[in-house]
Design a protein around this motif. Sequence first.
Motif, PDB file in Angstrom:
ATOM      1  N   UNK A 102       0.833  -1.201   0.000  1.00  0.00           N
ATOM      2  CA  UNK A 102       0.000   0.000   0.000  1.00  0.00           C
ATOM      3  C   UNK A 102       0.870   1.254   0.000  1.00  0.00           C
ATOM      4  N   UNK A 103       1.904   1.249   0.828  1.00  0.00           N
ATOM      5  CA  UNK A 103       2.798   2.410   0.882  1.00  0.00           C
ATOM      6  C   UNK A 103       3.390   2.675  -0.501  1.00  0.00           C
ATOM      7  N   UNK A 104       3.822   1.599  -1.168  1.00  0.00           N
ATOM      8  CA  UNK A 104       4.389   1.783  -2.507  1.00  0.00           C
ATOM      9  C   UNK A 104       3.321   2.271  -3.481  1.00  0.00           C
ATOM     10  N   UNK A 105       2.110   1.694  -3.401  1.00  0.00           N
ATOM     11  CA  UNK A 105       1.012   2.095  -4.287  1.00  0.00           C
ATOM     12  C   UNK A 105       0.723   3.585  -4.145  1.00  0.00           C
ATOM     13  N   UNK A 106       0.688   4.053  -2.910  1.00  0.00           N
ATOM     14  CA  UNK A 106       0.362   5.468  -2.674  1.00  0.00           C
ATOM     15  C   UNK A 106       1.491   6.367  -3.157  1.00  0.00           C
ATOM     16  N   UNK A 107       2.725   5.947  -2.899  1.00  0.00           N
ATOM     17  CA  UNK A 107       3.868   6.777  -3.311  1.00  0.00           C
ATOM     18  C   UNK A 107       3.873   6.962  -4.823  1.00  0.00           C
ATOM     19  N   UNK A 108       3.499   5.907  -5.539  1.00  0.00           N
ATOM     20  CA  UNK A 108       3.475   6.037  -6.995  1.00  0.00           C
ATOM     21  C   UNK A 108       2.135   6.618  -7.460  1.00  0.00           C
ATOM     22  N   UNK A 109       1.041   6.154  -6.823  1.00  0.00           N
ATOM     23  CA  UNK A 109      -0.301   6.456  -7.337  1.00  0.00           C
ATOM     24  C   UNK A 109      -0.741   7.896  -7.141  1.00  0.00           C
ATOM     25  N   UNK A 110      -0.447   8.488  -5.967  1.00  0.00           N
ATOM     26  CA  UNK A 110      -0.955   9.843  -5.699  1.00  0.00           C
ATOM     27  C   UNK A 110      -0.360  10.874  -6.666  1.00  0.00           C
ATOM     28  N   UNK A 111       0.977  10.866  -6.895  1.00  0.00           N
ATOM     29  CA  UNK A 111       1.500  11.818  -7.882  1.00  0.00           C
ATOM     30  C   UNK A 111       0.921  11.601  -9.286  1.00  0.00           C
ATOM     31  N   UNK A 112       0.714  10.323  -9.663  1.00  0.00           N
ATOM     32  CA  UNK A 112       0.113  10.078 -10.984  1.00  0.00           C
ATOM     33  C   UNK A 112      -1.308  10.632 -11.014  1.00  0.00           C
ATOM     34  N   UNK A 113      -2.049  10.441  -9.925  1.00  0.00           N
ATOM     35  CA  UNK A 113      -3.411  10.963  -9.853  1.00  0.00           C
ATOM     36  C   UNK A 113      -3.438  12.476  -9.985  1.00  0.00           C
ATOM     37  N   UNK A 114      -2.505  13.145  -9.302  1.00  0.00           N
ATOM     38  CA  UNK A 114      -2.429  14.612  -9.379  1.00  0.00           C
ATOM     39  C   UNK A 114      -2.133  15.050 -10.807  1.00  0.00           C
ATOM     40  N   UNK A 115      -1.155  14.367 -11.420  1.00  0.00           N
ATOM     41  CA  UNK A 115      -0.797  14.717 -12.800  1.00  0.00           C
ATOM     42  C   UNK A 115      -1.990  14.521 -13.726  1.00  0.00           C
ATOM     43  N   UNK A 116      -2.722  13.415 -13.513  1.00  0.00           N
ATOM     44  CA  UNK A 116      -3.873  13.122 -14.374  1.00  0.00           C
ATOM     45  C   UNK A 116      -4.958  14.181 -14.213  1.00  0.00           C
ATOM     46  N   UNK A 117      -5.087  14.734 -12.988  1.00  0.00           N
ATOM     47  CA  UNK A 117      -6.116  15.748 -12.765  1.00  0.00           C
ATOM     48  C   UNK A 117      -5.723  17.083 -13.385  1.00  0.00           C
ATOM     49  N   UNK A 118      -4.428  17.391 -13.373  1.00  0.00           N
ATOM     50  CA  UNK A 118      -4.000  18.722 -13.808  1.00  0.00           C
ATOM     51  C   UNK A 118      -3.804  18.799 -15.314  1.00  0.00           C
ATOM     52  N   UNK A 119      -3.495  17.660 -15.934  1.00  0.00           N
ATOM     53  CA  UNK A 119      -3.249  17.721 -17.370  1.00  0.00           C
ATOM     54  C   UNK A 119      -4.183  16.771 -18.107  1.00  0.00           C
TER      55      UNK A 119
END
Lengths: 280, 430
Positions: A102-119
Amino acid sequence: MDWTIPKLPVADVTNAALDYLTDRFSGVTRAISHTVAAWIDVLTGGLNAVPVWIAIPVLALIIWRITTPKLALLSALGFFLLWDVDLWRATIQTLVLVLLSTAASLTIGIPIGIAAALSRRAWHGVSPVLDLMQTMPSFVYLIPAIPFFGLGAVSACFATIIFSMPPTIRLTALGILQTPGALVEAADAFGSSPMQKLFKLQLPLALPTVMAGINQTIMLALSMVVISAMIGAGGLGGEVWRAIQRLEAGDGFQAGLAIVIVAVILDRITQHIARQAQVH
Amino acid sequence: MKPARAAAATIGSSDKHAISSAVPAKPVTPAIQVSGLTKIFGLRQREGLDLLDAKTSRAEIQQRTGCVVGLENVNFSVRPGEILVVMGLSGSGKSTTLRCVNRLIDPTRGQVTVHGTDVTALSTKALRDFRRTGFGMVFQQFALFPHRTIVGNVEYGLEIQGMAPGLRRDKAMAAIEQVGLKGWAEARPSQLSGGMQQRAGLARALAADADILLMDEAFSALDPLIRRDMQGELVALQEKLKKTILFVTHDLDEAVALGGRIILMRDGRIVQEGRAIDFLLDPADDYVMRFVEHIDMFGIMTVEAAMMRTPCVMTADDPVAAMLARIDEGADEVVLSDQDGRYAGRLSAATIRAMRGTARVDVRGLATTDAILGSDTLGSALPRFSRDVRAVPVVDRSGKLLGQLTDTCIISAIAQQRRVGATRGAAGKL
């Protein structure tokens, strides 16, 4: 006339790609695997070395600090039950795998989610991959994990990370995109930079949604860790797997119930945190 | 848009006098200058713009290109310290106009200049800096950040400027006090009523000490009573702060209450520009007239606009015999002023007759509190009249005698409005 439609070589191409990647990178991935496996062993071993009569109260105390006394008490009861049926070691093993993944998923997933929302472009790139990740049967991830990381806990972690990441990505992006337009406009009108807007407005408001994503990620991680018993991940899934092979319905049901207890405890804790994140 | 015609000028002339006394006569650089502002929404803007230049109708442009004409050649300017009300129904382009000023919406064509800076030419970063210090904005739905406290919201603008926490907190608290929210600084927006939330919105706009306030239907979401309170408070606050305010509203009563110049928009164009009284007495077209039909003229027209400028004025030094002569000519009373032209009381015909034989009148004990201000509305002057009181002296803020409001003045003011309605109505039937 003999018409044959050429078969799309999906399987062949996948195999070829995997072979190529294994040839090139398995040295690196095996090295990673050894390191991570060592960590997992140390962590699991360390936690198992703590006597149960200390471990359960300490866990209950931590849960009490984060959530409510009631939840802490019920969790302690659940843990006690797990220890009572001799599944404490397996539970620790499962918990360590779930939390690491889970820790790894969040470390990778949250920045990708932010990028997906902004662009918009990032969103169009990420979205189909997420669809693929979520609909692909989870067992399939186990197969390519083996050549890279070998049998055992590290492969299980790898497959779990891939399988459990989509909700975090999706709900992080959704949470940010759901920021009311009027508030975004207000932030713009006062001259916020995109980063200020993200950290002072969009992420704080998205927090409850992000937490819902984290909750789902943990649940998916648990289910995947159980399934990866098939490639030797051990833990509670290992108990179920052994019961299946020996056709011991009673042991299987007991291990299954243990998984349910762990799932309920993890779910209630994250849901409570998600509710606290809802400030208004 | 058209200038006020001569018909309004007869009554409105004194009104204009009032403006020029409030603002220096020399030309002032406008705080906001909007010229040739055009906005086309849609993908084929270039095409839409060409069609617009070829005088194609909005409907046809939309049919042929899918573009919606939001604004069409809008021109106006706002003087420093002035409230300009942009009025219109939904879809008239008033909010688009406001958002073009700080470029929350980028205009398709045209120029917006703020204190000499061409806002339309600013880079993204320069625009951001300009917004931080140049504008405060208040929104219809308040748009407070729900995860921050009231003081957290108010100091937001200062925070993103990078101001030190202690300093920005002090400034935010000062702004909170200014709008009457003292004691609520640590509350969350959801704990406040709509009216209080909008006070917080106003405080947020004031905190950065920007010269220009952009207010987008700021009071439209509030209850009527609260709305009126807020309008009054904004006017009072404006007396002190002298901001330049661009206020968008669909509510004519609100435009009147704020008391500034008014621009009426329709279909992305300015239909008429002027004071409330100009809209009433000289509507540019039937649309404007329908818009202002229900408005009570007594709430708009000032005493000064309706009064008689040449009452029977004498000084206390004039001989009683001269006053008697005026009474005998038919005057009901004599209004007195001192050497500086300030109001000094009035004498009824009966009083003067009783003084027959004396040389000078005794002005001691004469009340001067019965005068009304020229800037008051006719409505607020009405209670002064009765069967016995048919005329009231009018003064300005310094006490200088301006004229006299008589019952005849009031009747002719009513008659004038009725005439405008009647001629318009007749023209419509033809």
